[in-house]
Design an enzyme around this catalytic site. Sequence first.
Site, short mmCIF file in Angstrom:
data_model
loop_
_atom_site.label_atom_id
_atom_site.label_comp_id
_atom_site.label_asym_id
_atom_site.label_seq_id
_atom_site.Cartn_x
_atom_site.Cartn_y
_atom_site.Cartn_z
N ASN A 154 0.67 -1.22 0.07
CA ASN A 154 0.06 -0.09 -0.08
C ASN A 154 0.80 1.36 0.11
OD1 ASN A 154 0.37 -1.70 2.71
ND2 ASN A 154 -0.16 0.65 3.36
N HIS A 204 -14.04 -0.34 -0.57
CA HIS A 204 -13.81 1.16 -0.80
C HIS A 204 -12.55 1.47 -1.43
CE1 HIS A 204 -10.73 2.36 2.81
NE2 HIS A 204 -11.21 1.08 2.90
N THR A 240 -25.52 -9.91 10.78
CA THR A 240 -26.66 -9.64 9.72
C THR A 240 -26.06 -9.27 8.53
OG1 THR A 240 -28.46 -9.24 11.69
CG2 THR A 240 -28.81 -8.55 9.41
N CYS A 330 1.36 8.17 13.22
CA CYS A 330 1.78 8.94 14.45
C CYS A 330 1.60 8.27 15.64
CB CYS A 330 0.96 10.19 14.30
SG CYS A 330 1.77 11.75 13.72
C1 LIG Z 1 -2.80 -3.47 1.97
C2 LIG Z 1 -4.22 -2.97 2.94
N1 LIG Z 1 -4.72 -3.96 3.54
C3 LIG Z 1 -5.88 -3.78 4.41
C4 LIG Z 1 -6.42 -2.53 4.44
C5 LIG Z 1 -7.52 -2.24 5.48
O1 LIG Z 1 -8.72 -2.31 4.47
P1 LIG Z 1 -10.27 -1.69 5.20
O2 LIG Z 1 -10.03 -0.14 5.12
O3 LIG Z 1 -11.18 -2.40 4.23
O4 LIG Z 1 -10.50 -2.20 6.44
C6 LIG Z 1 -6.02 -1.65 3.61
C7 LIG Z 1 -6.41 -0.16 3.82
O5 LIG Z 1 -5.65 0.97 3.80
C8 LIG Z 1 -4.74 -1.76 2.94
O6 LIG Z 1 -4.25 -0.83 2.03
#
Ligand SMILES: Cc1ncc(COP(=O)(O)O)c(C=O)c1O
Length: 388
Positions: A154, A204, A240, A330
């Site tokens: 990420n 999302h 649910t 942080c």
């Molecule tokens: C690589 C990775 N895994 C997991 C997540 C967490 O996903 P969620 O926001 O749907 O809990 C993120 C969110 O930034 C992510 O970038």
Amino acid sequence: MTRIYLDHAATTHLRPEAAQAWIVAGQHVGNASSLHTSGRSARRIVEQARESIAEDLGVRPSAVIFTAGGTESNNLAIKGIFWARSADGGPRHIVTSAIEHHAVLDPVLWLRDHQDAEITFLDVDSTGKVSVDQLRSLLQAGDIALVSIMWANNEIGTIQPVQEISALCQEFGVPFHTDAVQAFGQINLDLVGLKATAVTLSSHKIGGPVGVGALIIDPHEKVVPVTHGGGQEREIRSGTLDPASVSAFAAASRLVTLSVDAHAQEMRDIQQYLVSSVEACVPEARLNGPAPGVARLPNNIHFSFPGCEGDSLLMLLDAAGIDCSTGSACTAGIPEPSHVLLAMGVDQKIARASLRFSLGRGSSKEDVDHLVTVLPNAVERAVRAGSV
Ligand SMILES: Cc1ncc(COP(=O)(O)O)c(C=O)c1O
């Protein structure tokens, strides 16, 4: 002031088709577990969404477990598989990488601290790629409960050799989980060829609503539930079901699945333009992660700007109308250097001087042109602020 959004990896715009699906499904009253007509119609919406996502990914509908997002899917895969495999004297060793998202790192560390799991973090090279040779040696040594390696990072966009990793795990009969939250919609996910045990997805990040996701999991894999209750999702996930959210998620999934190749090409073009534009206007900027190309997500750009604090630079760009992100978290108000960059061997100071720009639908070269009109001044001011 028009704002330029360069933080699509954090979350991206809700697609109108997903919003529409949410509104339509949200009109129905009825609990998908109820036996009456209204309940059955809610159930139909959920099952249509499940079938649609399964078709997009080439898996069986029974492999799709709906969850509240990437964090929950990772927790369910890691804790659930570890608990099932380690029961009755089974293996307690988990192999992961040092550059996972906290939604993987923290459950793994929790299992180490509270459940006697042994954890090995695979080394990564200077581009953030894990060592497959190290994984092979660990698998040869035996007694591994689970391997969890993210599909794509990420922060710095490194795409891991998940096909090779999955094949190795299969050879040794060890379950393989991959967090594909950042990869889904950006690159083609060939889950049929991958044959991973479990894959984490989040809605999302692909233009669906926040708070819904899925764990794609081999129906034959034993998983101990993390939450207990009605057992709505194959007895391994309770709560649910939310027909509106899952059908909006399915709408977004269909859109990204149909357009992934064209989208990746468009993003690569803007990515390359952003990298060369930033390097031209701030020559000391240093690109982190792999060079743009097959080893990097097409929507990810991550730079260090030596002499700056990433947080100060982020706020200066924010004031100039640009939304982007630092990789750092942080702790009690003190900016921490990113664990990802530190694992790649980046110096602490340089790690703290970083920003991520992430592209998405609607991003354009004009956004980049605007960024480079304000970036040199912001960098100069952030350097000055850092030297006082
Ligand atoms: C690589 C990775 N895994 C997991 C997540 C967490 O996903 P969620 O926001 O749907 O809990 C993120 C969110 O930034 C992510 O970038």
